[in-house]
Structure formats: C-alpha cells, structure tokens
Write a protein that holds these residues in place. Structure first.
Motif, mmCIF file in Angstrom:
data_model
loop_
_atom_site.group_PDB
_atom_site.id
_atom_site.type_symbol
_atom_site.label_atom_id
_atom_site.label_comp_id
_atom_site.label_asym_id
_atom_site.label_seq_id
_atom_site.Cartn_x
_atom_site.Cartn_y
_atom_site.Cartn_z
ATOM 1 N N LEU A 109 74.854 63.219 66.147
ATOM 2 C CA LEU A 109 73.830 63.571 64.895
ATOM 3 C C LEU A 109 73.878 62.685 63.961
ATOM 4 O O LEU A 109 72.703 62.304 63.458
ATOM 5 N N ALA A 110 75.115 62.220 63.464
ATOM 6 C CA ALA A 110 75.144 61.273 62.465
ATOM 7 C C ALA A 110 74.299 59.894 62.763
ATOM 8 O O ALA A 110 73.478 59.302 61.767
ATOM 9 N N LEU A 113 70.625 60.568 62.699
ATOM 10 C CA LEU A 113 69.937 61.178 61.532
ATOM 11 C C LEU A 113 68.798 60.348 61.025
ATOM 12 O O LEU A 113 67.791 60.749 60.785
ATOM 13 N N ARG A 114 69.168 59.005 60.860
ATOM 14 C CA ARG A 114 68.080 57.946 60.413
ATOM 15 C C ARG A 114 66.905 57.905 61.264
ATOM 16 O O ARG A 114 65.783 57.913 60.804
ATOM 17 N N PHE A 118 66.264 64.260 59.348
ATOM 18 C CA PHE A 118 67.268 65.241 59.357
ATOM 19 C C PHE A 118 66.845 66.467 60.331
ATOM 20 O O PHE A 118 67.681 67.053 60.922
ATOM 21 N N ALA A 122 69.426 67.508 63.241
ATOM 22 C CA ALA A 122 70.018 68.681 62.649
ATOM 23 C C ALA A 122 69.687 70.148 63.703
ATOM 24 O O ALA A 122 70.473 70.975 64.110
ATOM 25 N N LEU A 170 67.446 63.158 51.792
ATOM 26 C CA LEU A 170 67.832 63.372 53.209
ATOM 27 C C LEU A 170 66.922 62.401 54.258
ATOM 28 O O LEU A 170 65.792 62.559 53.849
ATOM 29 N N PRO A 171 67.410 61.881 55.119
ATOM 30 C CA PRO A 171 66.577 60.781 56.043
ATOM 31 C C PRO A 171 65.541 61.928 56.544
ATOM 32 O O PRO A 171 65.760 62.858 56.918
ATOM 33 N N ARG A 172 64.304 61.381 56.701
ATOM 34 C CA ARG A 172 63.202 62.053 57.232
ATOM 35 C C ARG A 172 62.549 61.184 58.384
ATOM 36 O O ARG A 172 62.715 60.005 58.128
#
Lengths: 172, 503, 325
Positions: A109-110, A113-114, A118, A122, A170-172
């Motif tokens: 997940l981490a 994420l980028r 997110f 997630a 948050l990364p999107r």
C-alpha cells in the motif's frame, strides 16, 4: 482481543529468551555498523573540548545492548540446559501468518500510494482485507458487497478528514 | 487583584453566547483531533492557528486553549479504545486504560480518565493562579544537570512501571535512546546512524514510532491466531463508575495533579516525565501493585491528572518569562505574538486583563471538556462495537495516513510500518514496548543536558553530585534499579513491593 | 477572515476538495492552493513570519495559502522539500541564514544555487546580552572582562551552524575576544538558561530578550545592525561603539529553481503587495519584526552577502563537509 496483559499469556521461556537476545543483538549490530562506519563520530572521541562528544552516549548504549543481549541469551541457554524446550515462551509459527500477510500488504500500500493515489490504493487494501477477514476463503456475495462498500467509504472518509479538513496533501 | 479580573472576565465570557460557542467548538474540535492518531496537540493548534487570526486576541486565546485542553483528553480516548496514544502523556494512560476497555469496561475507563483529567486540569490552574512565582522558581532551579538526571529518573521509573522486568525494560529503553540519536547531534551537528541517507537525517519522529509500536502492533497482535478467528467484540459496560470508587481516587488525583503542575512547568521536561512519576508513585503506594497494567483505576487516574495539570504548568514559564516550555506552548506563543501580545515578565503588570483571559480560557476549557466529554462518551465508546474486521483495517489505514500527515513524508510511513513489526516482535518476546517510546522522548533530553553540564563544569562529572536536586534524582534512580534486585535477597518476596525506591 | 471559525475550516476543506476533483486544463496561475514549507516547528520565528506572510498573500491571490511545517535536520528537510518540488509555483518555502550554513555543513542539504529567492520579508539583527547580575553594563566592560579572562564568560548559543552560534563566532573575531560557547537547541532554551544564569551571556536576537532587558533582568549590550533596534532603542549598535560588526538573520521566501517567468513574476509582485499592506506592517510591528521588504534581486543579494560572511567562519571552525564554495 486479548483481555489480559501480554506478559501473562505465555511466560518467558528458553525460546523467547533466545529470540529476545537475538533481537537485542540485531539492534546492537546495526548500531555498531553505523558507529564504525562513521569516521567523524569516532574522531569526536579524540576532541580536546570538555564536551565528551556525540560518541559517548552512543558507545554506552551500544555496549549496554551488547551486554544486555548477552545476559538475556545466557538466560535462554540456562533455561534450555535445565530442560526447557525451544518452543517455550513462543507461539506456534502458523499464528504469525496473517500478521505477516497484513504487513506485506501494508508495505505494498505504501509503495503504491504515490503511483496509484490514496483513494484507489487504500480502497483496494480495505476491500481485500474486509473480505478476507469476514468471509475467509468462502465465496459470499453479501460479504463482497460489504467489503466493496467499506473499500469506498473508509478511504473517502479519511480523505475528507485529513485532506479536506486538515489540509494534508495526500497523494492522489 | 488577579482574582477580580478573573471573576470579571469569567462573567463576561459566560454571558457572551458567541464566546461560549467558540469554546464549545474548540473543545469539540480538540477532542476529535486529539483522538486522531498522528494529529498531536501541537499539530491541532498549528492547523487552527489561521482560524484564530480572524478573531480578536481574547477570543483567539479562548479558542486555542480550548483546543489544547480538549486535545489532551482526546489523546487518552484513542489510547484507551484502540491503544494509540494521542499525546506522549497518554502512553502511560493506556497501560491500564486499554486492558480495562478490553475487559468490557470501556465506559469506566473513559470516565476515570475524564474525571481525573478535569480535576487535574483544575489543580494545574489553581496552582498557576496562586503559585505562579513559586512554580517558576522550582522550574528555574532545574538546569542542565537536573534535566539530565530527571530524564534518567523518568526512564528508570518507566522501565519499572511498564510491567515485566525492570532490567529488560531498561534494555528496550536503550533501543529508544539509539533511535533518538539518529540524525544530527544536538550539540556538535555531527550526523549519527543515518547511514548517509537524507531520509534518516531528520531523525526518527515520535508519532510514527508510537503509532506503529502501539497501534499497528496491536492490530497485528489481534490478527495473530492459528484458527483464523478474530477476537470477540468486548462490551462497553456502564458509563458511570460507582461513586465510591471515584471518591477513593481523590488522593491519587491530587498527587498526580501536583506532580503534573510542577514537572510540567520545567521547560522541555514536559508531560512524559510527570506521567511516569505519577504512575510509578501510584503503583508503589498501592496495596495491590499487581493489579497495575491490567485495568487498575488508579493507573489511569494518576497519570491523567498529571497530564492535564501539566497544561497549567506549561503555561507558567510562558506567562512569567516569555519562554515557551514545550512545542505546544510555542505555538500558543506564536499566536499571541501574531496578535501583538507579548507574554513575558511585563505581561502581568501591563495586561492583567489578558492574563485573566488565559486563566478563564483554561477554566472554561476544563469544564466544557468534562461536560462535552460525558455527553458524547456513550457515542465515542461505540468504537468498541465496530466489527473487528472493519476496526482493524480502519486503524491500519489511520496509522498510515496519520504518520504521513506529520510532515507529508512517506519516510514516516515506512518508519511506522517498521515499528509496527518491532512492536509485534516485542510482544512475542515478552518485552514491554513503552520504554522504547520513552527512550526516544527522553534520550535526546538526557544526552544534550548531560554533555552541556560537562561543558559548563569544564569536564568534571562531580557537577551531578554537587547540586542537591541532581544528586537526589540520581540516588532515587539508582535506588529504583537496585531495590528490585537486592530486596528479594534480603527477605522472602511478598506481594508488597519494596518501598526503598519510592519517589 | 470573518465568520465563525469552523465554517472557515469547512470552507477551506470544500475548496480543496473541489480543486482536487480533476486536473484542469492549463489555467491562469494560480488556480490551486499554494503551500509554504517551513523547515522548523510551529511557533518559531521562521514559522511566525511564514504564517503572517501566508495570511496576507492570500488576500493578493485568488487561492488559499497553507503553511506546512517540515522540521528536522536543522531546517534542511524543509528546504529540500521545496528544492525537490515541481517548479510550478505551488510549493514555496521560508529560509534564513541556516540554509546558507547547512549548504556547506551537510552533504545532503540543498546547495545555494538550487534555491530561487523570491522576496525578503524581514531582517533580525544579531545582538549580545548578559545577565544583569554579571555587573556588566556596556560593551566596553564586556570586552575588558573577556580580555582579562579569555573564555571567562559562558555564552549560550545554537549548535554549530545556527545563527546565534555564527553570531558568537563573528563577534569573537570582530572584537578579538574569546567566549566559552555552550550550545542550546533553539532560542527559548537559551533565554531560560540566561535567566537562570546557567550562562552569563547570550548572542540572541533582540526580540527574544527585549522584555527582560526592559524589566532589568538582562542587559542587551549592543546590536549588530546599521540602526538601533526599535524594540530596545536605548541599546547602541556595534558600529556606534566603533566596532565594524553587522550581521542579521532574515526570513526570505524562495521557490525551486526553474519557475516559469510569468509564475515567478506573479509571485514576486503578490509577495511585495502583501508586505506593502497597512495591516501587515502593523502586525509585523506588533511581533517586533524589522521589515525589509525586497524583491527577488534584493533577496538574492542578501543571500550572497551572508554567504560571503559566513563561509570563512565555517571553514575555520572545520564545519565544511561539502564541495560547494
């Protein structure tokens, strides 16, 4: 959940002592590498100023961990010599399968994420684990639907609170 | 004179619906932000600073202090319900709060924390008003040698208090010290244990470490099962504990409150040492020390009272000397400055009305946290009823997002995951994790002050023996280490622990 | 900035959620929130000034301006975040003398030529103070005492590379004296050490000690500026007393290198306009700031001048760890 305190469920035994000793040695080992490869840090011991320098506490801590690790390992060897088994104080290895899988997916997940953003990353994480934890290996449409719903709502809620209200990018 | 101002300001504030609304909103936001993992009191205040710019100074203080006070209690909520301390002080609250909630008494645990926290807050305020000069004198008698010894004392007490053997507690505290050394050395700027990476140069942040080692590790612990079952949902129990058992805590709360105020007033020592002292002293004085760590009310009430009283205490150096004692008061002071108000030696003389406003703000924030806290306690406690699968996934996600939020860095997320695994391992090998977190908090304080003392003394270690407070702290620490080793040899072990090392 | 507090928060959130919805086709700069990265914790000098600028910059631009604290590694982490951000004008930062020192001391820190100064906000001149109980009341007796007892005064300052450390080093050179320098983590602990007389002197900027000076607990001996400081008008400058010593910290707003020309111009003029407002000046005055609003060129010039003053000190103290020059 475990209602009682952790240290009471299983008393320390030969196995957990040896493992604890290894744990302390691992920290000490990484620390010693960090210390020995840091020339400026070692050189600070020679400095003539009244400041004992940044290496003093580092050395105390590393020696403490090394000697402490030795003592705890010795206690494990002692228990083993007195007839303790290596299993003593440890849980069955299969117990750790699910936590290990959980950590691996969290690392995934981490990492994702980028690249993914997110909400998608997630969402997949949440939906998969909700399904896995509720339905297990069974096929269940109801659980799948609930897991999907959770996978959408939970990340959305977090995004709203952290990105929306607290202005965390948050990364999107 | 200050009391008249206090009464005046209190009356006008109470009669002003807009100001009261502001306090209510501040308390509400504070409880929620404090309870969110990863959002510390400092961050909650920093986030809300821009909001306060639009308010007049008095109203801004009212709002910010309400957020501050309420976030301290909010931090205990997450500590009790999901084992994630919202503030460093709450690490100790969860020793007994979390087991109590898990055994079906979440309502009681929240109530004990709230009541103790409120009374502690009022004790802190009372001492702030009546004894500010005395408190500041105590705080100022603490200099580098005393800080160093206080940090040692805090570490030793915590190792004693956190269950398991004190020896292993100290060893795991050493790991915390090691983590605290990552990055630039505070005195010489030499970089340590960063292995040449920029990522580690900034050091290990406290929040990812605590969120991982307590929060994520607890989720992992609950997922561990051979048969794949999840633990059952605990019940919440009644909200109000029996009055008798609350009344029995009065001494505990009073002791915690007084310790919290004075230790909280010492710049930089902060809440971590005061809660460790409060917990250890309750455990020593208790007739049932074996109940600590399993859901003992005094184990919640003592540290909670100390933690909240510390708010009053931490305001003392800021108000009297213009020195913020910790990161939180630094933000408050920044807000005051932006409003053109300068706390310091002249504030009492020049702006007694404003001083009274701060007192009133603390007072109202404490009372409203109590009222709102009780009002919503039943709803907050419903967290316990959330289906386990959803709860664990949500906590894990919160841990990730909360760690990222501190400084918008993925490094902190990986640090959190790492310490989640470390926390799980510690549980496997029967070593309590709390000393590791305290090592990270107190280690840098210890090292910086130890070495600074030696610079000042010209390299002579006798500086720690010549100063009475430092010497006393040193002897107490030694007693706390040695007593458990020596006393059992002298007489048969009894249920009552040795009293020799009691603070 | 009116209306009730929570509404404001909600509005900001809604705004962000709306802008987050979809990538817009190229529109006029700026059309999404601007972040100002502060490399120090909330409440410090860099943070306070950064927030003040953010608040008034918001009035000049159609978007909100958010301050983010990215502390760690003596401010280097925050500066690096800006350096590595996309050069689109949406990520700016604040920096002071620390960024100059770090660029030499830390191989991982951002080199000076990777920062693009946009505007200077204020300067914060160095000063030297002693505790009143030392009996030292002016610079002359301070110097005389130290000439008789080299290293005889314990001075509280930052760790090597920090502004108050550099002040002490530069002052030792300018006055030909020797202090015993004891490092503290930040100004607040240094002030409390001075009040408690753990140290006898401190090389802190004036606003940190002005009230204590007025209350008579601390004597500020001299200010390292061209003019006297308005918060302590009775204190002479070093120049007045015949010593050539001028040194100041500052807060400037900077961006990553490679900003498009029009974006850079928009930001520079918006920053200057924000700092020109009556309210901004009044607020800065209340904090005790000496405003010195200047555009990109002025900011760059000050950065170069500081570089020239600081570099030799760092070399001599053996603190230079990078190849930069």
């Amino acid at each position: 959940m475990h209602a009682d305190d952790a240290s009471d469920t299983i008393a320390p035994g030969a196995g957990s002592d040896l493992l604890a000793g290894g744990f302390l040695f691992a920290w000490a080992g990484v620390g010693w590498i960090g210390y020995l490869t840091n020339e400026r840090l070692r050189a600070s011991l020679e400095s003539p100023s009244p400041d004992p320098g940044p290496a003093l506490l580092a050395l105390i801590v590393l020696w403490g961990l090394t000697l402490g690790g030795t003592a705890v390992t010795a206690s494990g060897v002692w228990r083993r010599a007195r007839g303790g088994r290596l299993r003593d104080g440890l849980e069955d290895a299969r117990t750790h399968l699910r936590p290990a899988a959980f950590v691996v997916t969290l690392i995934l997940l981490a990492v994702l994420l980028r690249p993914l953003g997110f909400l998608p990353a997630a969402g997949v994480f949440t939906a998969c684990w909700l399904y896995g934890l509720t339905a297990g290996a069974r096929l269940s449409l109801r659980h799948a639907a609930l897991a999907l719903l959770g996978g959408v709502l939970l990340p959305l809620g977090l995004q709203l609170v952290f990105a929306g209200l607290l202005l965390v990018p948050l990364p999107r | 004179m200050i009391l008249e101002h206090f009464a005046d300001t209190l009356l006008t504030t109470l009669l002003d619906p807009r100001l009261m609304l502001l306090v209510v909103v501040g308390v509400g936001i504070g409880i929620v932000l404090g309870a969110l993992p990863g959002v510390s009191s400092t961050m909650a205040l920093a986030i809300l600073l821009p909001v306060s710019f639009g308010l007049e100074p008095g109203a801004a203080m009212l709002f910010l202090i309400a957020v501050f006070m309420a976030s301290v209690y909010g931090g205990s909520i997450s500590a009790i319900l999901v084992n994630i301390p919202g503030t460093p002080g709450a690490i100790v609250t969860q020793f007994d709060g979390y087991p109590m909630a898990q055994s079906g008494r979440a309502g009681h645990a929240l109530a004990y924390a709230l009541i103790a926290s409120s009374i502690g807050g009022l004790i802190g305020l009372t001492l702030l008003i009546t004894l500010a000069p005395g408190v500041v004198a105590v705080a100022m008698s603490f200099r580098s040698p005393e800080f160093a010894m206080a940090a040692v004392f805090g570490l030793v007490l915590l190792s004693f208090a956190s269950g398991g053997s004190t020896f292993r507690g100290i060893l795991v505290g050493l790991i915390g010290l090691l983590c605290g050394m990552v990055g630039f050395d505070a005195l010489t700027d030499v970089s340590r244990f960063d292995f040449g990476t920029a990522a580690l140069q900034g050091g290990v942040e406290l929040v990812p470490l605590t969120v991982g080692i307590f929060g994520l590790a607890e989720v992992l612990r609950n997922l561990a099962a051979r048969d794949g079952a999840l633990p059952p949902v605990p019940s919440i129990g009644s909200m109000i504990p029996p009055l008798g058992s609350i009344a029995r805590l009065w001494k505990t709360i009073l002791r915690g409150g007084v310790v919290g105020t004075f230790v909280g007033a010492i710049p930089a020592a902060g809440s971590a040492i005061s809660v460790a002292i409060a917990y250890a002293q309750e455990k020593r004085l208790s007739r049932h020390p074996e109940r600590f760590g399993k859901g003992e009310p005094a184990g919640i009430a003592g540290p909670e009272a100390a933690n909240s009283a510390g708010v009053g205490g931490s305001l003392v150096p800021m108000m009297t000397l213009g020195i913020p004692g910790d990161p939180i008061t630094a933000v408050l002071m920044g807000a005051l400055l932006i409003h053109g108000l300068r706390p310091g030696p002249l504030l009492f003389a020049n702006e007694p009305g404003f001083v009274a406003t701060i007192y009133v703000a603390v007072f109202l924030a404490v009372l409203l946290t109590l009222v709102i806290g009780f009002g919503f306690m039943r709803i907050i406690a419903q967290v316990m009823r959330v289906p386990r699968a959803l709860l664990f996934t949500a906590i894990a996600l919160l841990c990730v997002v909360g760690s990222f939020a501190i400084r918008n860095s993925m490094v902190d997320v990986y640090v959190m995951l790492f310490f989640g695994v470390v926390g799980y391992l510690l549980y496997m090998i029967r070593i309590p994790p709390a000393p590791l977190a305290f090592g990270l908090i107190l280690g840098p304080i210890l090292e910086e002050n130890l070495r600074r003392s030696l610079i000042i003394s010209g390299g002579s270690w006798s500086i720690f023996i010549e100063r009475p407070i430092a010497l006393a702290l040193l002897l107490l620490s030694l007693a706390a280490i040695v007593a458990p080793l020596v006393v059992p040899l002298l007489r048969r072990p009894s249920m009552r622990p040795p009293r020799d090392g009691a603070p | 900035m009116t209306g009730s507090a929570p509404l404001h928060v909600l509005a900001a959130g809604a705004l962000l959620a709306a802008t987050a919805a979809a990538p817009q086709p190229a529109a006029a700069f700026p059309d999404e929130p601007i972040t100002i990265v502060v490399g120090w914790p909330a409440g410090g000098a860099q943070d306070t000034v950064g927030r003040l600028v953010a608040e008034y910059l918001e009035a000049e631009l159609p978007v909100s301006v958010v301050v983010t604290n990215v502390p760690g590694a003596a401010g280097a982490n925050g500066v690096r975040d800006v350096e590595q951000a996309a050069p689109d004008g949406y990520t700016l930062g604040t920096k002071g003398v620390h960024a100059v020192a770090q660029s030499y001391m830390n191989p991982n820190a951002t080199p000076l030529d990777a920062m693009d100064p946009l505007a200077l906000v204020n300067i914060d001149p160095a000063a030297v103070s002693v505790h009143a109980d030392t009996g030292i009341e002016d610079l002359e007796s301070f110097i005389a005492y130290l000439r008789d007892n080299p290293g005889g005064l314990i001075n509280g300052n930052d760790s090597p590379g920090g502004f108050s450390f550099l002040t002490a080093e530069l002052m030792e050179r300018a006055l030909d004296i020797e202090l015993t320098k004891v490092p503290y983590q930040g100004y607040a602990p240094t002030v409390s050490a001075l009040v408690a007389q753990e140290v006898m002197s401190a090389t802190l900027p004036v606003p940190m000690v002005a009230d204590l000076h007025e209350a008579g607990d601390v004597n500020i001996l001299a200010v390292a500026a061209e003019e006297r400081h308005f918060r302590a008008p009775d204190v002479p400058t070093f120049t007045e007393l015949g010593h050539d010593f001028v040194f100041a910290d500052y807060v400037m707003i900077f961006g990553p290198v490679g900003l498009p020309e029009d974006v850079r111009d928009t930001l520079e003029s918006a920053l200057l306009a924000a700092m020109d407002s009556e309210d901004f000046r009044a607020a800065a005055d209340g904090i005790g700031l000496i405003l010195d609003p200047q555009g990109a060129d002025g900011a760059a010039a000050l950065m170069q001048a500081t570089d020239a003053a600081v570099h030799p000190v760092l070399v001599e103290a053996g603190l230079v760890e990078t190849d930069a020059q």
